[in-house]
Design a protein around this motif. Structure first.
Motif, mmCIF file in Angstrom:
data_model
loop_
_atom_site.group_PDB
_atom_site.id
_atom_site.type_symbol
_atom_site.label_atom_id
_atom_site.label_comp_id
_atom_site.label_asym_id
_atom_site.label_seq_id
_atom_site.Cartn_x
_atom_site.Cartn_y
_atom_site.Cartn_z
ATOM 1 N N UNK A 1 0.868 -1.181 0.000
ATOM 2 C CA UNK A 1 0.000 0.000 0.000
ATOM 3 C C UNK A 1 0.904 1.229 0.000
ATOM 4 N N UNK A 2 0.749 2.088 -0.982
ATOM 5 C CA UNK A 2 1.620 3.247 -1.139
ATOM 6 C C UNK A 2 1.136 4.438 -0.316
ATOM 7 N N UNK A 3 2.084 5.306 -0.020
ATOM 8 C CA UNK A 3 1.792 6.637 0.524
ATOM 9 C C UNK A 3 1.027 6.635 1.845
ATOM 10 N N UNK A 4 1.400 5.728 2.742
ATOM 11 C CA UNK A 4 0.780 5.782 4.079
ATOM 12 C C UNK A 4 1.845 5.756 5.176
ATOM 13 N N UNK B 1 3.850 -3.073 7.522
ATOM 14 C CA UNK B 1 2.874 -4.063 7.072
ATOM 15 C C UNK B 1 3.451 -4.917 5.949
ATOM 16 N N UNK B 2 4.082 -4.270 4.982
ATOM 17 C CA UNK B 2 4.704 -4.999 3.868
ATOM 18 C C UNK B 2 5.814 -5.912 4.373
ATOM 19 N N UNK B 3 6.611 -5.423 5.317
ATOM 20 C CA UNK B 3 7.701 -6.237 5.876
ATOM 21 C C UNK B 3 7.152 -7.491 6.550
ATOM 22 N N UNK C 1 -4.120 -6.338 11.818
ATOM 23 C CA UNK C 1 -4.508 -5.125 12.535
ATOM 24 C C UNK C 1 -3.902 -3.884 11.881
ATOM 25 N N UNK C 2 -2.686 -4.040 11.366
ATOM 26 C CA UNK C 2 -2.084 -2.929 10.634
ATOM 27 C C UNK C 2 -2.892 -2.626 9.380
ATOM 28 N N UNK C 3 -3.289 -3.664 8.663
ATOM 29 C CA UNK C 3 -4.070 -3.464 7.442
ATOM 30 C C UNK C 3 -5.401 -2.780 7.749
ATOM 31 N N UNK D 1 -2.804 6.113 10.319
ATOM 32 C CA UNK D 1 -1.447 5.861 9.833
ATOM 33 C C UNK D 1 -0.370 5.966 10.913
ATOM 34 N N UNK D 2 -0.754 6.172 12.168
ATOM 35 C CA UNK D 2 0.250 6.250 13.242
ATOM 36 C C UNK D 2 0.475 4.857 13.811
#
Length: 204
Positions: free
Chosen positions: A68-71, A78-80, A141-143, A151-152
């Protein structure tokens, strides 16, 4: 799956204060992220670079693109976690040149003796979410937070099973080089050049 194996270097960010892409900082003819990755690789079997463009780097280390870009950092974490080869992922920023392996090994000892979802570095009342460990168990939960526009990262962490370090623990590992240093301005690069762990010049 191993409990601890993957370390992620977050290579995103707008770098507006620096004026150029910080993930492209070069020290002694090598990308700073390569220096960071090689040092982490002495402790972690798997190093992954999280970026907004998977073709940005020519490196021997794994590169994954933001799902997910720009967050901000929450999206990169989340990607990691989605791409982790272990239960826990150590997360660090691409602009943090001082990798304190002794402190990281201490955090791993804590992870191996405690069942928590997040191990967050805290010093002087401030959190260092980019010098901390996260379990893959929190990825959904991050998603959910991202989908809701939250975004925090610390807003999500506080609702998890979390353990925070204290000043006494961290201060045992503080050295002349502040491991929590971020390179935000060109002046910071000059300081790194003159007094840091890297001899020689950086190039842009």
């Amino acid at each position: 799956m191993k409990k601890v194996s993957t370390a992620a270097i977050l290579c995103g960010g707008k770098s507006s204060r620096m004026g150029f892409d910080k993930s492209k900082i070069v020290i002694n003819d090598k990308l700073l992220i390569e220096h960071i990755a090689e040092r982490l690789n002495t402790v972690f079997d798997d190093i992954v670079l999280v970026t907004n463009d998977k073709n940005k780097f020519n490196t021997k280390f794994r590169v994954v693109e933001d799902v997910i870009m720009d967050c901000g950092p929450i999206g990169a974490i989340y990607t990691a976690l989605l791409n982790s080869k272990s239960q826990y992922v150590f997360v660090i920023g691409c602009d943090m040149p001082y990798v304190n392996l002794d402190y990281i090994k201490y955090l791993i000892e804590v992870i191996n003796t405690r069942e928590v979802e997040c191990l967050i570095t805290q010093k002087g009342g401030y959190f260092e979410p980019l010098y901390s460990f996260y379990s893959i168990d929190i990825k959904e939960r991050l998603r959910e937070a991202i989908d809701r526009g939250r975004f925090k990262i610390m807003d999500v962490v506080k609702d998890c099973s979390v353990l925070y370090t204290n000043d006494e623990e961290v201060e045992k590992y503080i050295s002349n080089e502040d491991m929590f240093t971020n390179l935000n301005y060109r002046e910071d690069l000059e300081k790194l050049k003159s007094g840091g762990i890297f001899d020689g010049c950086y190039k842009l």
